[in-house]
Design a protein around this motif. Structure first.
Motif, short mmCIF file in Angstrom:
data_model
loop_
_atom_site.label_atom_id
_atom_site.label_comp_id
_atom_site.label_asym_id
_atom_site.label_seq_id
_atom_site.Cartn_x
_atom_site.Cartn_y
_atom_site.Cartn_z
N GLY A 22 -12.12 -2.70 -3.18
CA GLY A 22 -13.25 -2.50 -2.15
C GLY A 22 -14.61 -2.94 -2.84
N GLU B 243 -10.41 -10.43 8.25
CA GLU B 243 -10.18 -10.26 6.91
C GLU B 243 -10.19 -9.05 6.39
OE1 GLU B 243 -12.11 -13.09 4.42
OE2 GLU B 243 -11.76 -12.04 2.72
N ASP C 34 -7.14 -11.00 -2.97
CA ASP C 34 -7.61 -11.86 -2.36
C ASP C 34 -6.94 -12.17 -0.96
OD1 ASP C 34 -10.06 -13.40 -1.87
OD2 ASP C 34 -9.31 -15.23 -2.90
N LEU D 229 -2.32 -0.89 -6.72
CA LEU D 229 -2.68 -2.09 -6.14
C LEU D 229 -4.44 -1.89 -6.33
CD1 LEU D 229 -2.37 -4.99 -5.12
CD2 LEU D 229 -2.76 -4.08 -2.86
#
Ligand code: ADP
Ligand code: MG
Length: 320
Positions: free
Chosen positions: A27, A5, A121, A117
């Motif tokens: 982040g 991920e 999630d 952006l």
């Protein structure tokens, strides 16, 4: 070794920030964004589900484009300037070829409109893409659905029905490659009418984007404004590209009941000139067409050459 991920986010979705109003982006636990003084924050979100909003096996670049485009179209319809986006991805096994294409489509459109952006999630599940966009507009100039008044003229941008015809082409021609077809491209790569929306802010009395078919969307605008409308069917903007390929009745159906046009439907005071507007990008300026008038009585009356005609059918509704 499948992509984890965090590597996935790093590799495909974290980029250095290009906007100074992003104090903290991807982040951290959340993004930190600076809204310009005196302007309202405008927020919209839309979800695309594989098999419902895009065909299984649709080109990943088009899914990335579309997921952002449908949201930018909502901001265009508010007369807003987009600034930031959030992206929630539910993915089956992460497929790097798919992710690469998706990110390319998403960021190409984001860059064309200066959108950053700033978070999202990423989870495992069926292929579902949710994007949220944030932007600004001076609240007094925002375009709403509710401001149309009897006597206003009714206008739409661009060509109607091409996207629905492109989808029909993809479905009917499932065996062959249709990626070069201009109608299919219209379906896969809709251009949000942001410059037009901003040009209309403070001028149009009402506006919305046409996403579920002109007729159903016009009814929503009329309900929100507490007015009615006459819609002149002979005035519908049907392109030569569309008319040369489908019988005229089908073209009209695509325009009235098809979806995914992402053009702007708006009203102007009767004496107001139609604003000229430059639309940057390869598509050139969308033409604007007067397709009717707002009336005092409720409901939409369709006319052909000025004579009332009955039209059946409704726009897209997920729960019908
Ligand atoms: P949290 O556990 O706090 O929800 P995550 O591990 O989900 O954090 O996400 C880490 C960071 O990566 C966050 O800043 C989040 O906004 C961002 N992020 C996660 N998925 C995406 C995505 N698909 N696109 C952009 N940013 C993402
Ligand atoms: Mg999370």
């Amino acid at each position: 070794m499948p992509l984890g991920e965090f590597d996935l986010i790093e590799r495909y979705f974290r980029r250095s920030s290009r906007r100074r109003d992003v104090l903290l982006g991807v982040g951290d636990d959340a993004a930190l964004l600076e809204v310009p003084p005196g302007r309202a924050l405008v927020a919209a979100t839309d979800t695309l589900v594989e098999g419902r909003h895009f065909l299984p096996g649709a080109p990943p670049r088009s899914v990335g484009h579309q997921a952002l485009a449908v949201n930018l179209s909502d901001l265009a319809a508010m007369g807003a300037e987009p600034a930031w986006a959030l992206l929630s991805l539910s993915l089956p096994d992460p497929d790097e070829r798919w992710l690469g294409g998706f990110a390319e489509g998403f960021f190409a459109l984001a860059d064309a409109h200066g959108v950053e952006l700033v978070g999202g999630d990423t989870v495992r599940g069926p292929l579902v893409v949710t994007v949220e966009v944030l932007g600004f507009v001076a609240a007094a100039r925002a375009l709403k659905r509710s401001g149309a008044r009897p006597g206003d003229t009714l206008h739409v941008s661009g060509w109607l029905g091409e996207s629905a015809a492109g989808l029909a082409t993809m479905i009917r021609g499932a065996a062959g490659d249709t990626s070069d077809d201009p109608l299919v491209r219209r379906h896969l790569f809709a251009e949000p009418r942001l410059a037009l929306g901003r040009a209309l802010a403070g001028i149009a009395t009402s506006a919305m984007d046409v996403s579920d078919g002109l007729l159903g969307d016009l009814r929503k605008l009329c309900t929100a404004s507490g007015v009615g409308a006459t819609l002149e069917l002979d005035a519908l903007p049907l392109s030569e590209a569309l008319r040369s390929r489908f019988p005229s009745e089908e073209c009209e159906n695509f325009a009235l009941h098809g979806g995914d046009d992402y053009e702007l439907l708006f009203t102007l005071p009767a004496d107001c000139p139609v604003p000229g507007e430059p639309e940057p990008g390869a598509g050139g300026s969308p033409r604007l067409t007067c397709i009717g008038r707002i009336t005092a009585g409720g409901g939409v009356r369709c006319t052909r050459g000025g004579v009332e005609v009955a039209i059946s059918g409704a726009g897209y509704d997920h729960f019908r």
